[in-house]
Design a protein around this motif. Structure first.
Motif, mmCIF file in Angstrom:
data_model
loop_
_atom_site.group_PDB
_atom_site.id
_atom_site.type_symbol
_atom_site.label_atom_id
_atom_site.label_comp_id
_atom_site.label_asym_id
_atom_site.label_seq_id
_atom_site.Cartn_x
_atom_site.Cartn_y
_atom_site.Cartn_z
ATOM 1 N N ALA A 15 -4.679 -28.610 23.579
ATOM 2 C CA ALA A 15 -4.606 -27.475 24.491
ATOM 3 C C ALA A 15 -3.644 -27.690 25.857
ATOM 4 O O ALA A 15 -3.402 -26.999 26.677
ATOM 5 N N THR A 75 -0.075 -24.836 18.965
ATOM 6 C CA THR A 75 -0.706 -24.221 17.986
ATOM 7 C C THR A 75 -1.177 -24.866 16.734
ATOM 8 O O THR A 75 -0.510 -25.697 16.370
ATOM 9 N N ARG A 135 -0.870 -20.761 20.211
ATOM 10 C CA ARG A 135 -0.573 -21.276 21.680
ATOM 11 C C ARG A 135 0.928 -21.193 21.805
ATOM 12 O O ARG A 135 1.653 -20.642 20.898
#
Length: 346
Positions: A291, A298, A336
């Motif tokens: 993250a 992702t 992400r």
């Protein structure tokens, strides 16, 4: 007054074997060869050794301890421990404590006899394995543990005919949906980084799911877009550099683990390629670091909390004499910035 009664350790010293071997030999265990067994029994007679029935009874009782053994290969860096297992460790610790069990954590890559080290030595009632290094070597040890009646459960591949009970991620379908996400973003030349041999069955399952998604989309699987890599940033970096040297066009990279994908991100940046504009990037595991990469990675998120609960629950079933089934757990795609798109829905 000094107690001069001989002990099993005295026998072990004279026989030149371990204390657990003495224990087995005195029980006429077939796991001890005949020559050693007769030698141990002869020394026991010479010392007038008598089995302590009270101690034997105590050894048959539960220790209220679970052994958690981390078995990894050298590919994971200096620590030799995949960060993914840290969240698993937390969930297993909580699940054990909630059931009144202590957790004995050990790194046991080099042990030759896990059963003797833990159950036979009365240090734990059962064993949970996280990781396996080379699966071909690991499965031989699992076969031995089954033969001696050890209580153990593994987190990893769930394969037909595999010894013991296993709980693992549905790697095939999880990778299939992750690859579909990349395809729906318009990526067509997708590279896969990871060892897909029989030594790494989880990575192989992820690759097969990846290939299914490509084939359904009418895209031929190009072997030049697959590069072997173990789980480390260094391996991901090296595999990406090798991929770039092949000069085969690619617009996305699927790392078989987050560490591989993070290493790939560094290599792509050094090559002047931008993520996700030039190359979309996918990982697998959702380790905490994922993250906080730039851009955020992702990845496929495995349910480590549920996994820890089920590992402890099913191991204790084995200890109590039940026979639970092996299980595959679903995983979730976490989108992400490294793919540059909104979350994908199945």
């Amino acid at each position: 007054m000094k107690d001069d009664k001989p002990t099993s350790f005295d026998i072990a010293y004279r026989a030149g074997v371990s204390q657990s071997t003495v224990s087995r030999a005195l029980r006429n265990s077939p796991l001890v060869n005949e020559e050693t067994r007769l030698k141990v029994q002869q020394i026991a007679r010479e010392l007038n050794y008598k089995v302590d029935k009270n101690a034997s009874s105590l050894r048959s009782q539960q220790t209220k301890t679970i052994a958690l053994l981390l078995c990894e290969h050298h590919g994971t860096g200096n620590s030799l421990i995949n960060p993914f297992f840290l969240s698993m460790l937390g969930s297993i610790t909580r699940a054990s404590a909630n059931r009144g069990f202590d957790l004995l954590v050990s790194f046991q890559q080099f042990s030759e006899d896990w059963h003797a080290d833990y159950e036979d030595a009365n240090r734990a009632d059962g064993i949970i394995f996280l990781g396996y290094g080379d699966y071909e070597t690991f499965v031989k040890k699992l076969t031995y543990l089954t033969e001696v009646g050890a209580h153990f459960i593994t987190w990893g591949p769930v394969l037909e005919g595999q010894p013991g009970v296993s709980i693992g991620c549905d790697n095939f379908n999880s990778a299939y949906y992750a690859a579909k996400h990349l395809l729906e973003l318009g990526r067509k030349n997708i590279a896969f980084l990871g060892d897909v041999s029989e030594h790494s069955p989880e990575f192989a399952d992820r690759y097969h799911g990846f290939c299914k998604a490509l084939q359904e989309a009418g895209i031929a699987v190009d072997p030049k877009l697959q590069v072997a890599a173990e789980t480390s940033e260094a391996e991901g970096y090296k595999a990406t550099m090798s991929l770039l040297q092949r000069r085969v066009p690619f617009d996305a990279v699927f790392g078989a683990s987050d560490l591989i994908a993070i290493g790939a991100m560094t290599a792509l940046e050094e090559a002047g390629l931008h993520v996700p504009q030039d190359v979309a990037l996918m990982g697998f595991d959702d380790i905490p670091m994922a993250a906080y990469t730039h851009p955020p990675l992702t990845t496929v998120q495995q349910d480590t909390q549920l996994a820890g609960e089920l590992l402890v629950e099913n191991l204790l079933k084995l200890v109590s004499g039940e026979r639970p089934e092996s299980l595959l757990l679903p995983a979730n795609l976490v989108v992400r910035g490294s793919c540059g798109a909104k979350p994908y829905k199945k």
